[in-house]
Design a protein around this motif. Structure first.
Motif, PDB file in Angstrom:
ATOM      1  N   ARG A 178      15.355 -23.676   0.654  1.00 57.68           N
ATOM      2  CA  ARG A 178      15.094 -23.345  -0.772  1.00 57.68           C
ATOM      3  C   ARG A 178      13.493 -22.662  -0.804  1.00 57.68           C
ATOM      4  O   ARG A 178      13.005 -22.573  -1.627  1.00 57.68           O
ATOM      5  N   HIS A 179      12.766 -22.680   0.746  1.00 62.68           N
ATOM      6  CA  HIS A 179      11.456 -22.346   0.363  1.00 62.68           C
ATOM      7  C   HIS A 179      11.151 -20.831   0.916  1.00 62.68           C
ATOM      8  O   HIS A 179      11.166 -20.362   1.903  1.00 62.68           O
ATOM      9  N   TRP A 180      10.968 -20.077  -0.189  1.00 62.50           N
ATOM     10  CA  TRP A 180      10.877 -18.628   0.131  1.00 62.50           C
ATOM     11  C   TRP A 180       9.960 -18.117  -0.539  1.00 62.50           C
ATOM     12  O   TRP A 180       9.508 -16.760  -0.656  1.00 62.50           O
ATOM     13  N   CYS A 181       8.851 -18.841  -1.405  1.00 66.93           N
ATOM     14  CA  CYS A 181       7.723 -18.153  -2.072  1.00 66.93           C
ATOM     15  C   CYS A 181       7.047 -17.342  -1.338  1.00 66.93           C
ATOM     16  O   CYS A 181       6.530 -16.074  -1.833  1.00 66.93           O
ATOM     17  N   ALA A 182       6.452 -17.892  -0.025  1.00 64.72           N
ATOM     18  CA  ALA A 182       5.391 -17.063   0.848  1.00 64.72           C
ATOM     19  C   ALA A 182       6.138 -15.788   1.398  1.00 64.72           C
ATOM     20  O   ALA A 182       5.528 -14.549   1.494  1.00 64.72           O
ATOM     21  N   ALA A 183       7.580 -15.827   1.610  1.00 62.14           N
ATOM     22  CA  ALA A 183       8.399 -14.720   2.275  1.00 62.14           C
ATOM     23  C   ALA A 183       8.250 -13.611   1.034  1.00 62.14           C
ATOM     24  O   ALA A 183       7.967 -12.353   1.356  1.00 62.14           O
ATOM     25  N   PHE A 184       8.190 -13.952  -0.246  1.00 68.45           N
ATOM     26  CA  PHE A 184       8.145 -13.026  -1.166  1.00 68.45           C
ATOM     27  C   PHE A 184       6.976 -12.189  -1.358  1.00 68.45           C
ATOM     28  O   PHE A 184       6.927 -11.186  -1.682  1.00 68.45           O
ATOM     29  N   VAL A 185       5.876 -13.218  -1.465  1.00 65.94           N
ATOM     30  CA  VAL A 185       4.449 -12.675  -1.734  1.00 65.94           C
ATOM     31  C   VAL A 185       4.164 -11.652  -0.420  1.00 65.94           C
ATOM     32  O   VAL A 185       3.670 -10.496  -0.502  1.00 65.94           O
ATOM     33  N   ASN A 186       4.831 -11.934   0.838  1.00 66.14           N
ATOM     34  CA  ASN A 186       4.250 -10.980   1.879  1.00 66.14           C
ATOM     35  C   ASN A 186       5.341  -9.599   1.917  1.00 66.14           C
ATOM     36  O   ASN A 186       4.808  -8.727   2.319  1.00 66.14           O
ATOM     37  N   TYR A 187       6.416 -10.160   1.430  1.00 66.63           N
ATOM     38  CA  TYR A 187       7.202  -8.923   1.111  1.00 66.63           C
ATOM     39  C   TYR A 187       6.464  -7.854   0.425  1.00 66.63           C
ATOM     40  O   TYR A 187       6.683  -6.559   0.572  1.00 66.63           O
ATOM     41  N   CYS A 188       6.344  -8.303  -0.823  1.00 68.75           N
ATOM     42  CA  CYS A 188       5.549  -7.420  -1.844  1.00 68.75           C
ATOM     43  C   CYS A 188       4.412  -6.682  -1.392  1.00 68.75           C
ATOM     44  O   CYS A 188       4.163  -5.293  -1.747  1.00 68.75           O
ATOM     45  N   LEU A 189       3.399  -7.505  -0.617  1.00 68.42           N
ATOM     46  CA  LEU A 189       2.118  -6.832  -0.086  1.00 68.42           C
ATOM     47  C   LEU A 189       2.266  -5.778   0.903  1.00 68.42           C
ATOM     48  O   LEU A 189       1.990  -4.785   1.024  1.00 68.42           O
TER      49      LEU A 189
ATOM     50  N   GLU B 258      -9.889  -0.743   6.352  1.00 65.71           N
ATOM     51  CA  GLU B 258     -10.101   0.510   7.305  1.00 65.71           C
ATOM     52  C   GLU B 258     -10.316  -0.262   8.573  1.00 65.71           C
ATOM     53  O   GLU B 258     -11.146  -0.948   8.821  1.00 65.71           O
ATOM     54  N   GLY B 259      -9.473   0.514   9.426  1.00 62.64           N
ATOM     55  CA  GLY B 259      -9.563   0.143  10.832  1.00 62.64           C
ATOM     56  C   GLY B 259      -8.828  -1.254  11.051  1.00 62.64           C
ATOM     57  O   GLY B 259      -9.078  -1.637  12.409  1.00 62.64           O
ATOM     58  N   GLU B 260      -8.113  -2.049  10.203  1.00 57.76           N
ATOM     59  CA  GLU B 260      -7.538  -3.146  10.316  1.00 57.76           C
ATOM     60  C   GLU B 260      -5.999  -2.988  10.582  1.00 57.76           C
ATOM     61  O   GLU B 260      -5.590  -4.047  10.662  1.00 57.76           O
ATOM     62  N   ALA B 261      -5.614  -1.792  10.392  1.00 54.56           N
ATOM     63  CA  ALA B 261      -3.989  -1.680  10.516  1.00 54.56           C
ATOM     64  C   ALA B 261      -3.218  -1.912  11.663  1.00 54.56           C
ATOM     65  O   ALA B 261      -3.654  -1.463  12.848  1.00 54.56           O
ATOM     66  N   ASN B 262      -2.655  -3.115  11.560  1.00 52.01           N
ATOM     67  CA  ASN B 262      -1.892  -3.760  12.864  1.00 52.01           C
ATOM     68  C   ASN B 262      -0.545  -3.997  12.558  1.00 52.01           C
ATOM     69  O   ASN B 262       0.140  -4.549  13.493  1.00 52.01           O
ATOM     70  N   CYS B 263       0.168  -4.129  11.402  1.00 55.02           N
ATOM     71  CA  CYS B 263       1.134  -4.618  10.942  1.00 55.02           C
ATOM     72  C   CYS B 263       2.433  -3.659  11.735  1.00 55.02           C
ATOM     73  O   CYS B 263       2.272  -2.638  11.465  1.00 55.02           O
ATOM     74  N   ASN B 264       3.447  -4.393  12.307  1.00 57.11           N
ATOM     75  CA  ASN B 264       4.366  -3.742  12.899  1.00 57.11           C
ATOM     76  C   ASN B 264       5.804  -4.162  12.416  1.00 57.11           C
ATOM     77  O   ASN B 264       6.950  -4.052  13.111  1.00 57.11           O
ATOM     78  N   VAL B 265       5.727  -4.913  11.376  1.00 56.39           N
ATOM     79  CA  VAL B 265       6.931  -5.161  10.673  1.00 56.39           C
ATOM     80  C   VAL B 265       7.732  -4.117  10.443  1.00 56.39           C
ATOM     81  O   VAL B 265       7.170  -2.975   9.807  1.00 56.39           O
ATOM     82  N   GLU B 266       8.962  -3.703  10.543  1.00 56.49           N
ATOM     83  CA  GLU B 266       9.863  -2.469  10.458  1.00 56.49           C
ATOM     84  C   GLU B 266      10.128  -2.185   8.842  1.00 56.49           C
ATOM     85  O   GLU B 266      10.659  -1.111   8.707  1.00 56.49           O
ATOM     86  N   LEU B 267       9.846  -3.067   8.045  1.00 54.59           N
ATOM     87  CA  LEU B 267      10.189  -2.752   6.572  1.00 54.59           C
ATOM     88  C   LEU B 267       9.479  -1.563   6.083  1.00 54.59           C
ATOM     89  O   LEU B 267       8.398  -1.421   6.440  1.00 54.59           O
ATOM     90  N   PRO B 268      10.183  -0.772   5.420  1.00 54.50           N
ATOM     91  CA  PRO B 268       9.194   0.393   4.671  1.00 54.50           C
ATOM     92  C   PRO B 268       8.081   0.018   4.004  1.00 54.50           C
ATOM     93  O   PRO B 268       7.938  -1.200   3.506  1.00 54.50           O
ATOM     94  N   THR B 269       7.056   0.682   4.376  1.00 53.38           N
ATOM     95  CA  THR B 269       5.577   0.284   3.565  1.00 53.38           C
ATOM     96  C   THR B 269       5.020   1.557   3.117  1.00 53.38           C
ATOM     97  O   THR B 269       5.126   2.715   3.847  1.00 53.38           O
TER      98      THR B 269
END
Length: 340
Positions: free
Chosen positions: A192-203, A318-329
């Motif tokens: 039941r530990h998913w608080c950080a997952a939720f924050v990461n998802y929203c951001l 700026e210049g820091e974009a590197n996220c390759n998570v496949e969820l829509p952003t």
């Protein structure tokens, strides 16, 4: 012989592609078809239908959901994946690179989801609404009805839409090691530990920097993400905290400022203040809600500019974009870890 033990007929839609041996029984194909129809938008492949068809060998896109499941099972078998016909996150990652390269656009069959399910974390939400200074808060608020209410880990395999494993897709790492999505699902549902997952998802959905880790304390690490430590509390700040007695850790968004102090220059004992609330996941009742926290310490962290505060405000550097998570952003951004 029972119908569930009878092999389904192979894909026979005219023009769909070359006939392939049936791997799934009729019951299995129907079950996988219902999963694919329900989860296509959420997993992400339905928006790349033409590329998916090309990878699977479906020439014109005219295929039933049951036959589509047979094609998926054939692909899974060739890739040594679980050949259940369900095009879930693991299978989609194996084909997504090639599926994104499309030369010919094919029409969508009626069963392929064109819009997000009502309670899906990928449902369409405006990330720049009026009256919201922090766009990720709109996404967080839209998730308030999402609850983890099923302890059966098989519910995910069977396509139970009540379990928002999409949250964990924004967290490829835990404890510095990459986790397979299936492993993270089982771990998080059990504990039941998913608080950080939720924050990461929203951001991530809002297009702002996040840590990529399912650990709450990852947001205390300056090099893991891009943020500004504010001198004044502001709605939308990320708050990292620990229970004063039990040592439990938690991370959430500041929703109502209340009488939280300005220029704290260090940690804050939340019990000394009132009127504030935090919006986050796993906050009582295994749900997304806004509530006040007592007997907790808000941890101050120093940002890359040298400022120290418990009010951590996400930025899009700026210049820091590197996220390759496949969820829509909503836009390119920095993530502390990447999929390998």
């Amino acid at each position: 012989m029972a119908i569930q033990d009878t092999p389904a007929s192979g894909p026979a839609q005219e023009g769909a592609g070359a006939a392939i041996p049936a791997i799934l029984t009729r019951q299995e194909a129907d079950k996988a078809g219902r999963y694919n129809q329900k989860r296509g938008r959420r997993v992400g492949w339905s928006t790349h239908w033409s590329g998916v068809c090309r990878v699977l060998g479906i020439s014109n896109g005219a295929v039933s959901r049951e036959d589509f499941s047979q094609y998926v099972a054939q692909f899974q078998k060739a890739k040594r994946l679980k050949d259940d016909g369900m095009l879930g996150p693991d299978t989609w990652r194996r084909m997504s690179g090639e599926a994104r390269l499309v030369l010919k656009v094919l029409p969508l069959p009626g069963w392929v989801p064109k819009t997000a399910p009502k309670k899906s974390p990928l449902r369409a939400v405006s990330v720049e609404p009026l009256n919201f200074e922090a766009p990720w808060m709109a996404i967080a608020l839209s998730e308030q009805t999402s609850n983890w209410v099923n302890d059966d880990e098989n519910a995910i395999v069977e396509g139970d839409t009540r379990v928002d494993e999409g949250y964990f897709e924004a967290c490829p790492y835990m404890g510095g090691e990459a986790w397979k999505l299936s492993d993270r699902q089982k771990l998080k549902i059990n504990n039941r530990h998913w608080c950080a997952a939720f924050v990461n998802y929203c951001l991530h959905r809002a297009g702002y920097s996040h840590t990529g880790s399912a650990g709450a304390f990852s947001f205390k690490q300056t090099r893991r993400w891009r943020f500004e430590a504010l001198s004044e509390p502001r709605r939308g700040c990320v708050i990292v905290m620990e229970h004063n007695k039990d040592g439990f850790d938690h991370v959430a968004f500041l929703d109502k400022v209340g009488d939280l102090p300005s220029n704290p220059r260090g940690d804050i004992d939340a019990g000394d203040y009132s009127g504030f609330t935090l919006l986050g996941g796993n906050q009582g009742g295994d749900s997304v809600n806004s509530k006040r926290f007592v007997n907790w310490t808000f941890f101050a962290t120093r940002d890359s500019f040298g400022n120290k505060s418990p009010y951590l405000y996400p930025i899009r550097a700026e210049g820091e974009a590197n996220c390759n998570v496949e969820l829509p952003t909503a836009g390119p951004h920095y993530c502390g870890e990447q999929w390998k």
